[in-house]
Design a protein around this motif. Structure first.
Motif, PDB file in Angstrom:
ATOM      1  N   GLU A  64       0.845  -1.192   0.000  1.00 22.40           N
ATOM      2  CA  GLU A  64       0.000   0.000   0.000  1.00 22.40           C
ATOM      3  C   GLU A  64       0.886   1.250   0.000  1.00 22.40           C
ATOM      4  O   GLU A  64       2.061   1.203   0.371  1.00 22.40           O
ATOM      5  CB  GLU A  64      -0.900  -0.028   1.244  1.00 22.40           C
ATOM      6  CG  GLU A  64      -1.826   1.160   1.427  1.00 22.40           C
ATOM      7  CD  GLU A  64      -2.752   1.386   0.255  1.00 22.40           C
ATOM      8  OE1 GLU A  64      -2.375   2.201  -0.610  1.00 22.40           O
ATOM      9  OE2 GLU A  64      -3.816   0.766   0.206  1.00 22.40           O
ATOM     10  N   ARG A 110       5.423   0.564   9.417  1.00 20.46           N
ATOM     11  CA  ARG A 110       4.869  -0.051   8.208  1.00 20.46           C
ATOM     12  C   ARG A 110       5.082   0.846   6.987  1.00 20.46           C
ATOM     13  O   ARG A 110       5.403   0.361   5.896  1.00 20.46           O
ATOM     14  CB  ARG A 110       3.375  -0.324   8.405  1.00 20.46           C
ATOM     15  CG  ARG A 110       2.716  -1.040   7.230  1.00 20.46           C
ATOM     16  CD  ARG A 110       1.235  -1.252   7.503  1.00 20.46           C
ATOM     17  NE  ARG A 110       0.520  -1.651   6.297  1.00 20.46           N
ATOM     18  CZ  ARG A 110      -0.810  -1.685   6.200  1.00 20.46           C
ATOM     19  NH1 ARG A 110      -1.553  -1.345   7.247  1.00 20.46           N
ATOM     20  NH2 ARG A 110      -1.382  -2.049   5.067  1.00 20.46           N
ATOM     21  N   GLU A 124      -1.705   8.155   6.905  1.00 18.36           N
ATOM     22  CA  GLU A 124      -2.981   8.854   7.095  1.00 18.36           C
ATOM     23  C   GLU A 124      -3.990   7.990   7.840  1.00 18.36           C
ATOM     24  O   GLU A 124      -4.692   8.468   8.726  1.00 18.36           O
ATOM     25  CB  GLU A 124      -3.558   9.257   5.737  1.00 18.36           C
ATOM     26  CG  GLU A 124      -2.791  10.366   5.037  1.00 18.36           C
ATOM     27  CD  GLU A 124      -3.296  10.618   3.630  1.00 18.36           C
ATOM     28  OE1 GLU A 124      -4.170   9.841   3.177  1.00 18.36           O
ATOM     29  OE2 GLU A 124      -2.830  11.563   2.986  1.00 18.36           O
ATOM     30  N   LYS A 125      -4.074   6.716   7.470  1.00 18.54           N
ATOM     31  CA  LYS A 125      -5.130   5.840   7.996  1.00 18.54           C
ATOM     32  C   LYS A 125      -4.738   5.189   9.326  1.00 18.54           C
ATOM     33  O   LYS A 125      -5.559   5.088  10.247  1.00 18.54           O
ATOM     34  CB  LYS A 125      -5.432   4.755   6.963  1.00 18.54           C
ATOM     35  CG  LYS A 125      -6.669   3.926   7.272  1.00 18.54           C
ATOM     36  CD  LYS A 125      -7.942   4.698   6.982  1.00 18.54           C
ATOM     37  CE  LYS A 125      -9.172   3.807   7.097  1.00 18.54           C
ATOM     38  NZ  LYS A 125     -10.411   4.562   6.834  1.00 18.54           N
ATOM     39  N   TYR A 126      -3.496   4.733   9.415  1.00 19.19           N
ATOM     40  CA  TYR A 126      -3.091   3.933  10.576  1.00 19.19           C
ATOM     41  C   TYR A 126      -2.032   4.608  11.438  1.00 19.19           C
ATOM     42  O   TYR A 126      -1.762   4.140  12.545  1.00 19.19           O
ATOM     43  CB  TYR A 126      -2.563   2.570  10.110  1.00 19.19           C
ATOM     44  CG  TYR A 126      -3.510   1.837   9.196  1.00 19.19           C
ATOM     45  CD1 TYR A 126      -4.695   1.280   9.678  1.00 19.19           C
ATOM     46  CD2 TYR A 126      -3.229   1.715   7.840  1.00 19.19           C
ATOM     47  CE1 TYR A 126      -5.567   0.604   8.832  1.00 19.19           C
ATOM     48  CE2 TYR A 126      -4.084   1.045   6.988  1.00 19.19           C
ATOM     49  CZ  TYR A 126      -5.258   0.493   7.488  1.00 19.19           C
ATOM     50  OH  TYR A 126      -6.114  -0.160   6.637  1.00 19.19           O
ATOM     51  N   ASN A 127      -1.423   5.682  10.931  1.00 19.87           N
ATOM     52  CA  ASN A 127      -0.330   6.351  11.640  1.00 19.87           C
ATOM     53  C   ASN A 127       0.749   5.347  12.062  1.00 19.87           C
ATOM     54  O   ASN A 127       1.309   5.434  13.160  1.00 19.87           O
ATOM     55  CB  ASN A 127      -0.865   7.113  12.857  1.00 19.87           C
ATOM     56  CG  ASN A 127       0.130   8.150  13.353  1.00 19.87           C
ATOM     57  OD1 ASN A 127       0.981   8.625  12.607  1.00 19.87           O
ATOM     58  ND2 ASN A 127       0.037   8.484  14.642  1.00 19.87           N
ATOM     59  N   ASP A 128       1.016   4.383  11.190  1.00 16.45           N
ATOM     60  CA  ASP A 128       1.991   3.319  11.464  1.00 16.45           C
ATOM     61  C   ASP A 128       3.292   3.658  10.737  1.00 16.45           C
ATOM     62  O   ASP A 128       3.476   3.335   9.560  1.00 16.45           O
ATOM     63  CB  ASP A 128       1.424   1.984  10.976  1.00 16.45           C
ATOM     64  CG  ASP A 128       2.265   0.794  11.421  1.00 16.45           C
ATOM     65  OD1 ASP A 128       3.471   0.992  11.704  1.00 16.45           O
ATOM     66  OD2 ASP A 128       1.731  -0.333  11.459  1.00 16.45           O
ATOM     67  N   ILE A 136      -0.870   4.729   4.478  1.00 20.72           N
ATOM     68  CA  ILE A 136      -0.583   4.032   5.739  1.00 20.72           C
ATOM     69  C   ILE A 136      -0.453   5.031   6.884  1.00 20.72           C
ATOM     70  O   ILE A 136      -0.981   4.821   7.978  1.00 20.72           O
ATOM     71  CB  ILE A 136       0.707   3.190   5.600  1.00 20.72           C
ATOM     72  CG1 ILE A 136       0.490   2.045   4.606  1.00 20.72           C
ATOM     73  CG2 ILE A 136       1.142   2.633   6.956  1.00 20.72           C
ATOM     74  CD1 ILE A 136       1.745   1.295   4.241  1.00 20.72           C
TER      75      ILE A 136
END
Length: 526
Positions: free
Chosen positions: A235, A249, A242-246, A240
């Motif tokens: 992805e 990853r 924006e959505k998960y703040n990971d 990554i």
């Protein structure tokens, strides 16, 4: 040791302590090689975007006479009398402009889908829609007299392509290293030519009253291949974050796309850009790369009376230059005339129908190697020379076509040469560069919304041009090409005066260069 000033353009001259870092940065820029992951992503995006765009634009080209006859026969079956020529030409134009009309809605939808589902799942969903779109177009013949299925299928197909066009531009800009970004993005034009060539190759044997539906079917196999390739890539690191703040990853995905280790400085630099673009620093409202502003992206682009500060003016100027380049490409006529090449050669230039279909195929075949020119040279030659030279040659080519057609068939091969040169020079010039040039002129946090908006302006222009050309050409012949000649002359001058170079530069470097040229007191962090 003397001080150096050969750092990235738009930055302040470096002192002695910064010189080794600059030299290391320059060396890094020279030795960047595309990774396997970025190659797979680029090819998958090209198959789902550029290839499909070329296929949709050209699939009606060679069997146009047979499909027009099918629509007329369907009308007779229902009403008992034939459709008038003017109405038939209007319906044919409408069938063609279903593509850009549906594309606009797809481009609007793309912003929401990319934000909700991510770049990868958006690509998979949109690609899947290509299959029912193509099958419905083919089914129109077998469901006689339901010619409306041609319109329904083409709308679904084009809607999906609108989504993938935005998604492809955003995804590759977010993941490809700046040093090779132009090369990766320029592959779209090669695959567009490949899609167009496939339809023309199929169209030679299948442009008959019985076989024309089979022109739509080979595309389904290509769609399956692209979906399999998407399943293998990561992805977008931007999504990554924006959505998960990971961060871990996102760093892993970036390292995979850049072909480097996770602790590489280029990865850390991109992570910082991702953090800035999603506003991770909550204390200040930012528009781009750490520049403070009190205005939103939409205010900057569309409300100049409100966003009047110099930062907003600079970003707005660059965004609208990107719009201008996209519209300039539409008015070269290359995109429209490619879809009407058989009509131009057969109806306007008086070749036989067989000659027109074969010459149309030959032009498509020649386009293919020319699309490789920007793939290998766009980062070396630069965007600006390719745009300006291709615009100049386009102007001359259109002028040759007008003169040759007006001589009423005596110079019909001059028409073919003019048309071929027009298509080839745009393939390796503005036609390729306009796909990603606008995305190189706007900050990362405005990228998704701005690409959706900018491509909408391009599609609106395309609708007007394509809808007007075919009926007009049937009435006034060669003079209809003035629709392209005059704007091309005007846009050539505007591109020369306004287009900045973006090759091998980050967006902040580009913005700093434009600010310096316009004597604006704005400096973006490097």
């Amino acid at each position: 040791m003397p001080s150096h000033s050969n750092g990235p353009r738009g930055s302040i001259a470096s002192d002695d302590s910064q010189a080794p870092l600059i030299e290391a940065d320059d060396a890094q820029r020279r030795r960047v090689m595309p990774s396997l992951s970025i190659h797979i992503l680029s090819i998958a995006l090209c198959l789902s975007s550029g290839f499909q765009q070329g296929y949709i634009a050209s699939v009606l080209n060679q069997p146009y006479a047979q499909i027009e006859q099918f629509i007329n026969s369907s009308w007779i079956e229902r009403t008992g009398h034939p459709i008038s020529d003017s109405t038939l030409h209007l319906l044919w134009s409408l069938l063609n402009v279903c593509f850009p009309i549906a594309t606009i809605f797809g481009q609007f939808l793309a912003g929401w889908m990319c934000s909700q589902f991510g770049r990868k799942h958006t690509a998979l969903i949109a690609s899947f829609l290509y299959i029912p779109g193509a099958l419905l177009c083919a089914a129109a013949k077998w469901c006689f007299p339901a010619f409306e299925l041609l319109f329904v299928g083409r709308i679904i197909w084009s809607l999906a392509n609108g989504v993938n066009t935005v998604n492809a531009t955003v995804w590759i800009v977010e993941c490809a290293p700046p040093q090779i970004r132009g090369r990766m993005a320029a592959m779209q034009e090669f695959f567009m030519a490949l899609g167009s060539l496939l339809t023309q190759a199929v169209g030679v044997p299948f442009s008959t009253d019985e076989l024309w539906p089979y022109n739509f079917l080979p595309n389904c196999a290509v769609v399956v291949v692209s979906m399999v390739m998407f399943s293998w890539v990561a992805e977008s690191p931007q999504f990554i974050m924006e959505k998960y703040n990971d961060v871990d990853r996102a760093r892993k995905a970036l390292a995979q796309y850049h072909g480097v280790s996770e602790d590489d400085p280029s990865v850390e630099s991109e992570i910082r850009i991702c953090e800035q673009s999603i506003g991770k620093n909550k204390e200040k409202k930012k528009t781009a790369g750490g520049i403070e502003s009190e205005h939103s992206g939409m205010e900057i682009m569309f409300m100049p009376w409100r966003a009047k500060d110099q930062t907003s003016r600079l970003i707005r100027y660059c965004a609208w230059v990107g719009v201008m380049v996209k519209i300039a490409y539409v008015f070269t006529g290359a995109r429209s005339l490619r879809g009407y090449s058989t009509f131009i050669l057969y109806t306007l230039s008086h070749f036989t129908y067989s000659q027109a279909t074969w010459l149309s195929f030959a032009t498509g075949l020649l386009r293919l190697p020319f699309t490789l020119v920007p793939v290998f040279l766009v980062d070396r030659l630069g965007r600006r020379p390719l745009i300006i030279v291709s615009m100049l040659v386009s102007f001359v080519s259109i002028l040759v076509m007008i003169i040759a057609i007006n001589i009423n068939g005596e110079l019909k091969y001059a028409t073919f040469i003019g048309l071929t040169v027009l298509l080839l020079v745009n393939t390796c010039g503005i036609g390729s560069v306009s796909r990603f040039y606008a995305a190189e002129l706007v900050p990362r946090n405005l990228l998704l919304s701005s690409v959706s908006t900018l491509t909408m302006f391009e599609a609106l222009t395309k609708i007007g041009v394509e809808f007007a050309f075919y009926p007009t050409a049937n009435v006034i012949g060669a003079q209809s090409l003035l629709l392209f000649l005059i704007p091309t002359g005007v846009f050539t001058v505007m591109c020369y005066l306004m287009c900045p170079e973006t090759s091998r530069m980050t967006v902040n470097e580009v913005l700093n260069n434009v600010a310096a040229k316009k004597k604006m007191d704005v400096v973006f962090p490097m």
